[in-house]
Design an enzyme around this catalytic site. Structure first.
Site, mmCIF file in Angstrom:
data_model
loop_
_atom_site.group_PDB
_atom_site.id
_atom_site.type_symbol
_atom_site.label_atom_id
_atom_site.label_comp_id
_atom_site.label_asym_id
_atom_site.label_seq_id
_atom_site.Cartn_x
_atom_site.Cartn_y
_atom_site.Cartn_z
ATOM 1 N N GLY A 66 0.806 -0.627 0.026
ATOM 2 C CA GLY A 66 0.181 0.093 -0.079
ATOM 3 C C GLY A 66 0.602 1.860 0.142
ATOM 4 O O GLY A 66 0.316 2.069 -0.418
ATOM 5 N N ASP A 126 -0.142 3.317 3.687
ATOM 6 C CA ASP A 126 -0.277 3.996 3.231
ATOM 7 C C ASP A 126 -1.897 5.169 4.212
ATOM 8 O O ASP A 126 -2.338 5.863 3.576
ATOM 9 C CB ASP A 126 -1.346 3.276 2.249
ATOM 10 C CG ASP A 126 -1.928 2.071 2.257
ATOM 11 O OD1 ASP A 126 -1.754 2.179 3.846
ATOM 12 O OD2 ASP A 126 -1.976 0.972 2.278
ATOM 13 N N ASP A 128 -5.773 2.488 9.952
ATOM 14 C CA ASP A 128 -7.134 2.253 10.119
ATOM 15 C C ASP A 128 -7.361 1.548 11.189
ATOM 16 O O ASP A 128 -8.125 2.148 12.434
ATOM 17 C CB ASP A 128 -7.691 1.076 9.518
ATOM 18 C CG ASP A 128 -9.185 0.802 9.033
ATOM 19 O OD1 ASP A 128 -9.758 2.043 8.161
ATOM 20 O OD2 ASP A 128 -9.662 -0.084 8.482
ATOM 21 N N LYS A 138 -7.707 6.909 9.237
ATOM 22 C CA LYS A 138 -8.854 6.588 10.012
ATOM 23 C C LYS A 138 -9.237 6.920 11.053
ATOM 24 O O LYS A 138 -9.561 5.640 11.672
ATOM 25 C CB LYS A 138 -9.145 5.804 9.242
ATOM 26 C CG LYS A 138 -10.328 6.361 7.605
ATOM 27 C CD LYS A 138 -10.613 5.133 7.443
ATOM 28 C CE LYS A 138 -10.688 4.103 6.259
ATOM 29 N NZ LYS A 138 -11.277 3.255 5.859
ATOM 30 N N PHE A 186 -13.815 3.649 2.998
ATOM 31 C CA PHE A 186 -13.035 3.280 1.884
ATOM 32 C C PHE A 186 -12.770 3.333 0.822
ATOM 33 O O PHE A 186 -12.914 3.849 0.236
ATOM 34 C CB PHE A 186 -13.666 1.671 1.643
ATOM 35 C CG PHE A 186 -12.606 0.725 1.046
ATOM 36 C CD1 PHE A 186 -11.627 -0.284 2.164
ATOM 37 C CD2 PHE A 186 -12.726 0.573 -0.177
ATOM 38 C CE1 PHE A 186 -10.942 -0.619 1.898
ATOM 39 C CE2 PHE A 186 -11.223 -0.201 -0.508
ATOM 40 C CZ PHE A 186 -10.889 -1.025 0.769
ATOM 41 N N VAL A 187 -10.852 3.926 0.648
ATOM 42 C CA VAL A 187 -10.535 4.336 0.126
ATOM 43 C C VAL A 187 -9.606 3.943 -1.161
ATOM 44 O O VAL A 187 -9.123 2.441 -0.262
ATOM 45 C CB VAL A 187 -9.930 6.248 0.442
ATOM 46 C CG1 VAL A 187 -10.574 6.935 1.179
ATOM 47 C CG2 VAL A 187 -8.461 5.076 1.501
ATOM 48 N N ARG A 200 -4.345 0.851 -7.710
ATOM 49 C CA ARG A 200 -3.476 1.234 -6.952
ATOM 50 C C ARG A 200 -2.493 2.163 -7.615
ATOM 51 O O ARG A 200 -2.409 3.749 -7.001
ATOM 52 C CB ARG A 200 -1.951 0.537 -6.671
ATOM 53 C CG ARG A 200 -2.599 -0.891 -5.738
ATOM 54 C CD ARG A 200 -1.028 -2.026 -5.398
ATOM 55 N NE ARG A 200 -1.388 -3.011 -4.606
ATOM 56 C CZ ARG A 200 -2.091 -3.072 -2.910
ATOM 57 N NH1 ARG A 200 -2.250 -2.004 -2.700
ATOM 58 N NH2 ARG A 200 -2.390 -3.919 -2.738
HETATM 59 P P1 IMP Z 1 -5.656 -1.596 9.709
HETATM 60 O O1 IMP Z 1 -4.227 -2.657 10.319
HETATM 61 O O2 IMP Z 1 -7.105 -1.902 10.420
HETATM 62 O O3 IMP Z 1 -4.973 -0.259 10.567
HETATM 63 O O4 IMP Z 1 -5.256 -1.611 7.910
HETATM 64 C C1 IMP Z 1 -3.868 -1.382 7.758
HETATM 65 C C2 IMP Z 1 -4.132 -1.332 6.171
HETATM 66 O O5 IMP Z 1 -5.268 -2.044 6.118
HETATM 67 C C3 IMP Z 1 -3.989 -0.111 5.311
HETATM 68 O O6 IMP Z 1 -2.496 -0.971 5.465
HETATM 69 C C4 IMP Z 1 -4.761 -1.177 4.495
HETATM 70 O O7 IMP Z 1 -3.396 -1.595 2.803
HETATM 71 C C5 IMP Z 1 -5.868 -1.518 4.675
HETATM 72 N N1 IMP Z 1 -6.765 -0.718 4.101
HETATM 73 C C6 IMP Z 1 -6.952 0.886 5.589
HETATM 74 N N2 IMP Z 1 -8.386 0.984 5.117
HETATM 75 C C7 IMP Z 1 -8.200 1.345 3.859
HETATM 76 C C8 IMP Z 1 -8.732 1.569 2.962
HETATM 77 O O8 IMP Z 1 -9.860 2.290 3.073
HETATM 78 N N3 IMP Z 1 -8.932 0.993 1.292
HETATM 79 C C9 IMP Z 1 -7.747 0.763 1.067
HETATM 80 N N4 IMP Z 1 -6.926 -0.208 1.954
HETATM 81 C C10 IMP Z 1 -7.023 0.206 3.641
HETATM 82 MG MG MG Z 2 -1.780 -1.421 3.957
#
Ligand code: IMP
Ligand code: MG
Length: 179
Positions: free
Chosen positions: A45, A101, A104, A132, A153-154, A166
């Protein structure tokens, strides 16, 4: 969902991203003078963001990569993080900046931060293009954030939808509206 048939709403334009990345590069360059900077880009990402960001960094820096298991084709995190491809640099003595990237739930960033710390890095900070905060499940906040966004979701600028898009040079949201 066939996103080609839906209206795409631009959330961060090419120009906005460029100017924000320049600002972030300046700030990082200022704060990493006299340090031993090692940027770790989390794949896949952050590959575009990291490539742009390091070109705005004016202090000496090394770059390495790491891949962790992520969402795959689903939009929800499993809460579990696995190292799929490890860094190849010895972390000892480096001031590491982890670049992703988006933060979340925070699960990935918290895991990688601990992981790099446990490998003996001198310092560890985090940097994310997008944040986010409303989705957070783990207490972690990036030290450097490009844009704080709502819970949507982006896609684009490194972020994927079913592993595609991407390469789109801006960040967008897929709306319900048909084109
Ligand atoms: P986390 O571990 O839940 O913080 O998620 C991190 C990973 O989920 C990021 O590095 C992204 O690769 C993916 N991700 C989270 N939200 C999005 C989104 O809105 N679009 C695309 N990928 C996302
Ligand atoms: Mg990622």
């Amino acid at each position: 969902m066939d996103i080609e048939k839906k209206v795409w709403e631009v959330l961060c334009s090419k120009e906005e991203i460029k100017s924000r990345v320049e600002e972030m590069g300046k700030q990082i360059s200022k704060e990493y003078q006299e340090k031993n900077l090692l940027v770790i880009s989390l794949l896949r990402g952050s590959f575009i963001f990291a490539a742009d960001l390091v070109r705005e960094i004016t202090v000496p820096c090394k770059v390495d990569f790491m891949t962790t298991s992520s969402y795959g084709h689903s939009q929800e995190t499993s809460g579990e993080v696995r190292v799929v491809a490890d860094v190849s640099t010895d972390m000892i003595g480096y001031d590491v900046l982890i670049v992703d990237d988006i933060v979340d739930s925070g699960t990935t960033m918290a895991f990688v931060k601990d992981y790099i710390q446990s490998k003996g890095a001198k310092s560890v900070r985090t940097c994310s293009l997008l944040d986010k905060p409303s989705r957070r499940k783990v207490d972690v906040n990036p030290d450097y954030t490009g844009f704080v966004i709502e819970d949507k979701f982006v896609v684009g600028y490194g972020l994927n939808f079913g592993d595609y898009y991407r390469n789109i040079p801006y960040v967008f949201v897929v709306t319900d509206q048909d084109r």
